[in-house]
Design a protein around this motif. Structure first.
Motif, PDB file in Angstrom:
ATOM      1  N   ALA A  54       0.461  -1.375  -0.025  1.00  0.00           N
ATOM      2  CA  ALA A  54       0.292   0.024  -0.194  1.00  0.00           C
ATOM      3  C   ALA A  54       0.533   1.512  -0.190  1.00  0.00           C
ATOM      4  O   ALA A  54       0.245   2.121  -1.042  1.00  0.00           O
ATOM      5  N   MET A  55       1.760   1.050   0.550  1.00  0.00           N
ATOM      6  CA  MET A  55       3.027   2.267   0.511  1.00  0.00           C
ATOM      7  C   MET A  55       3.174   2.172  -0.766  1.00  0.00           C
ATOM      8  O   MET A  55       3.588   3.731  -0.778  1.00  0.00           O
ATOM      9  N   GLY A  78       2.984   6.326  -3.008  1.00  0.00           N
ATOM     10  CA  GLY A  78       3.596   6.578  -3.605  1.00  0.00           C
ATOM     11  C   GLY A  78       4.892   6.791  -2.539  1.00  0.00           C
ATOM     12  O   GLY A  78       6.012   7.499  -2.852  1.00  0.00           O
ATOM     13  N   GLU A  79       4.822   6.214  -1.968  1.00  0.00           N
ATOM     14  CA  GLU A  79       6.058   6.416  -0.427  1.00  0.00           C
ATOM     15  C   GLU A  79       6.863   5.755  -0.430  1.00  0.00           C
ATOM     16  O   GLU A  79       7.984   6.080  -0.431  1.00  0.00           O
ATOM     17  N   ALA A  80       6.717   4.430  -1.267  1.00  0.00           N
ATOM     18  CA  ALA A  80       7.639   3.238  -1.460  1.00  0.00           C
ATOM     19  C   ALA A  80       7.937   2.064  -1.988  1.00  0.00           C
ATOM     20  O   ALA A  80       6.884   1.663  -2.073  1.00  0.00           O
ATOM     21  N   MET A  81       8.429   1.856  -2.561  1.00  0.00           N
ATOM     22  CA  MET A  81       7.983   0.941  -3.436  1.00  0.00           C
ATOM     23  C   MET A  81       8.284  -0.784  -2.504  1.00  0.00           C
ATOM     24  O   MET A  81       9.395  -0.594  -1.003  1.00  0.00           O
ATOM     25  N   PRO A  82       6.966  -1.474  -1.931  1.00  0.00           N
ATOM     26  CA  PRO A  82       7.379  -2.811  -1.569  1.00  0.00           C
ATOM     27  C   PRO A  82       9.167  -2.988  -1.569  1.00  0.00           C
ATOM     28  O   PRO A  82       9.091  -3.455  -2.445  1.00  0.00           O
ATOM     29  N   SER A  83       9.496  -4.014  -0.587  1.00  0.00           N
ATOM     30  CA  SER A  83      10.786  -4.265  -0.625  1.00  0.00           C
ATOM     31  C   SER A  83      10.293  -5.799  -0.720  1.00  0.00           C
ATOM     32  O   SER A  83      11.712  -5.694  -1.466  1.00  0.00           O
ATOM     33  N   HIS A  84       9.833  -6.011  -0.787  1.00  0.00           N
ATOM     34  CA  HIS A  84       9.766  -8.658  -1.544  1.00  0.00           C
ATOM     35  C   HIS A  84       9.770  -8.449  -0.842  1.00  0.00           C
ATOM     36  O   HIS A  84      11.332  -9.851  -0.849  1.00  0.00           O
TER      37      HIS A  84
END
Length: 218
Positions: A201-202, A206-212
């Motif tokens: 959701a972040m 646009g706050e951050a790409m998921p780190s996976h």
């Protein structure tokens, strides 16, 4: 007014002799907006946890120059007795399960780690050495579990990553005597799923790409 100028809360235009909002106010407004945004984003995820399990679910973030942890959003268990966690509450940076996540995924110098640990008021005393020895386990499992900060309560916290940096934790707080080992494992699994959902959701906001980033679970 002079103190406000020094702190950056206002600026002064000599030509017009007008005070204007300073950069510090803009920074605070931006921070508040970000907190409100992630709080709204996480709310349905936390509510789902609180409806499925006898826990108070919360989103916690590092704040005030990494001096404190603050509850951004919280949802109380929808049935049965529960421990209330209030949004806006703050505790020392290394308090409880969330604080142990901070210690495990950050680069505190040994002296700073000890200093911040000593700021915490543990209701069930634990030595610094015993607490520190658990940090490798936190990194190995991908979550922290604490029974020392609040007497009679268990808190489980899972890190939430932003650009590969742990900035927040999703946590579940529950009465220890009400939750057995099997249910506790289900809660931990659900928290991992919630953390990944919040990361996604972040990224969408646009706050951050998921780190996976997939931590080992145990």
């Amino acid at each position: 007014m002079h103190e406000l100028l020094l702190a950056g809360f206002v600026t002064y235009d000599d030509a017009s002799r007008i005070y204007r909002i300073g950069p510090t106010i803009s920074e605070i407004a931006g921070y508040t907006s970000a907190v409100n945004s992630i709080g709204l984003t996480s709310r349905p995820i936390l509510r789902s946890l609180a409806s499925e399990f006898p826990v108070t679910s919360s989103l916690i973030e590092r704040t005030y120059g990494d001096q404190y942890l603050m509850v951004v959003e919280a949802e109380r268990a929808q049935s049965g007795p529960a421990i209330y966690v209030s949004p806006g509450n703050r505790v020392p940076i290394l308090a409880g399960a969330a604080g142990q996540c901070v210690a495990a995924y950050s680069s505190f110098e040994p002296a700073q780690l000890r200093r911040e640990f000593d700021r915490v008021r543990w209701e069930v005393p634990i030595s610094f050495e015993d607490w520190q020895s658990q940090l490798d386990i936190v990194r190995e499992r991908g979550y922290s579990i604490d029974k020392n900060f609040f007497r009679g309560a268990t808190v489980v916290a899972v890190p939430v990553f932003s650009f590969e940096r742990m900035t927040r934790m999703v946590a579940a707080t529950f009465i220890s005597s009400n939750v057995g080992r099997e249910l506790e494992q289900r809660i931990i699994e659900a928290l991992h799923n919630a953390a990944r959902a919040i990361e996604a959701a972040m990224g969408e906001n646009g706050e951050a790409m998921p780190s996976h980033r997939e931590a080992r679970r145990g």
